[in-house]
Design a protein around this motif. Structure first.
Motif, PDB file in Angstrom:
ATOM      1  N   LYS A   1      -0.919  -2.176  -7.853  1.00  0.00           N
ATOM      2  CA  LYS A   1      -1.806  -3.058  -7.103  1.00  0.00           C
ATOM      3  C   LYS A   1      -1.028  -4.132  -6.357  1.00  0.00           C
ATOM      4  O   LYS A   1      -0.019  -4.651  -6.828  1.00  0.00           O
TER       5      LYS A   1
ATOM      6  N   LEU B   1      -5.889   1.087   0.635  1.00  0.00           N
ATOM      7  CA  LEU B   1      -5.178   1.899  -0.365  1.00  0.00           C
ATOM      8  C   LEU B   1      -4.317   2.939   0.330  1.00  0.00           C
ATOM      9  O   LEU B   1      -4.764   3.615   1.254  1.00  0.00           O
TER      10      LEU B   1
ATOM     11  N   ASP C   1      -2.888  -1.736  -1.909  1.00  0.00           N
ATOM     12  CA  ASP C   1      -2.788  -1.046  -3.189  1.00  0.00           C
ATOM     13  C   ASP C   1      -2.200   0.330  -2.936  1.00  0.00           C
ATOM     14  O   ASP C   1      -2.322   0.891  -1.834  1.00  0.00           O
TER      15      ASP C   1
ATOM     16  N   TYR D   1     -12.664   1.925  -2.733  1.00  0.00           N
ATOM     17  CA  TYR D   1     -11.742   1.778  -1.607  1.00  0.00           C
ATOM     18  C   TYR D   1     -12.399   2.276  -0.328  1.00  0.00           C
ATOM     19  O   TYR D   1     -12.930   3.380  -0.275  1.00  0.00           O
TER      20      TYR D   1
END
Length: 322
Positions: free
Chosen positions: A55, A67, A96, A136
């Motif tokens: 993360k 992400l 992330d 996400y």
């Protein structure tokens, strides 16, 4: 779309050709500061995939952050320096990361007769849907070598039906044409890959005798094509290695890709055949971009002014954010 044959990558003078540019970062580069949290998810066929999340700093940005999903190469895993270096680069820029391990690549044998292969897009699809279920909303795909082929094939298969959360993709050192690349790769790399692959076949044969894996011809396997003839093709529903290669080469799926995708293949990559540099084909594609630096090796790109970050990591971030 533009085909850029000469990117701005510059290799160190002491890494003069493709083999040294491939081997040096793989063996000697160390990446510190990546801390994974592993999550195991169950697949529809009663197997599992191990996902390693890293993360970004949660301060000063909204949730959910974007992400990046990373797919490694043949017999790789989430701990390889080309994965962890990319994860660190994106984490430091508030992304992330999810580095997933292919079946039997996370340190533990998978539980079904099948393994993974260059076109097993069902597992990547499953990973992406899992990430979407976590909330996400902006997802970017990064793939290396086999994982690059897998990524591009997945995008081509999905075409206009791709999940809206998936925004862009970038791939490195991609064997776009599997058959010719299997003949190009040198014996040193072949020996290392086959040693690891054969060990997994032997271990699975012993642990799961009910799978009836035939190990009688293992001593005759000398090339990757030999292994794919005996095992990869037979375990995954293909007639033979050539059938497996033809049905899974991402070269044949590029024209269906519906998001911005960048392929970066070094011209001195010792794994790639000339068919992996389809300049004329890509010139006519709307969404696919291609860069072919003169140097870089295979998943290498260790640059002359290296200060902890590879050229490939800088280029991937630039591609995603711009």
């Amino acid at each position: 779309m533009p085909v850029i044959q000469h990117a701005d990558y510059q290799a160190p003078f002491w890494l003069p050709e493709g083999h040294s540019q491939t081997i040096y970062p793989s063996v000697f580069r160390k990446v510190e500061g990546v801390n994974y949290v592993r999550e195991r998810i169950s697949t529809h066929d009663d197997d599992f995939l191990d996902l390693d999340f890293s993360k970004a700093d949660s301060l000063n940005h909204s949730f959910p952050p974007p992400l990046v999903i990373l797919s490694h190469g043949l017999e790789g895993d989430s701990s390889r320096q080309y994965i962890t270096g990319m994860v660190k680069q994106f984490n430091e820029h508030r992304f992330d990361c999810l580095a997933w391990n292919f079946r039997s690549c996370s340190g533990e044998l998978n539980q079904t007769k099948r393994f993974y292969h260059s076109g097993a897009t069902d597992d990547l699809d499953f990973v992406i849907k899992h990430a979407i279920s976590k909330g996400y909303q902006k997802i970017f795909l990064v793939g290396f070598s086999l994982g690059g082929n897998l990524t591009l094939k997945f995008l081509g298969e999905k075409g206009q039906n791709l999940y809206t959360e998936v925004q862009k993709a970038v791939t490195f050192s991609v064997p776009l044409h599997l058959s010719s690349s299997s003949k190009t790769i040198g014996w040193l790399y072949t020996k290392r890959f086959n040693k690891s692959l054969i060990k997994k076949i032997q271990e699975k044969s012993q642990r799961y005798p009910e799978f009836q894996l035939n190990t009688s011809n293992i001593s005759k396997i000398k090339t990757l094509k030999d292994f794919d003839d005996c095992y990869t093709s037979q375990l995954h529903g293909f007639k033979n290695a050539e059938d497996y290669y033809e049905r899974n080469s991402s070269l044949y799926f590029l024209d269906k890709i519906a998001i911005q995708a960048l392929i970066i293949n070094a011209q001195n990559d010792p794994f790639l055949s000339k068919e992996c540099f389809p300049f004329e084909k890509i010139k006519h594609l709307e969404k696919v971009h291609f860069q072919a630096p003169k140097m870089g090796g295979h998943c290498g790109f260790y640059q002359a002014d290296y200060q902890g970050v590879l050229w490939s990591e800088k280029r991937a971030l630039e591609w995603v954010v711009n």
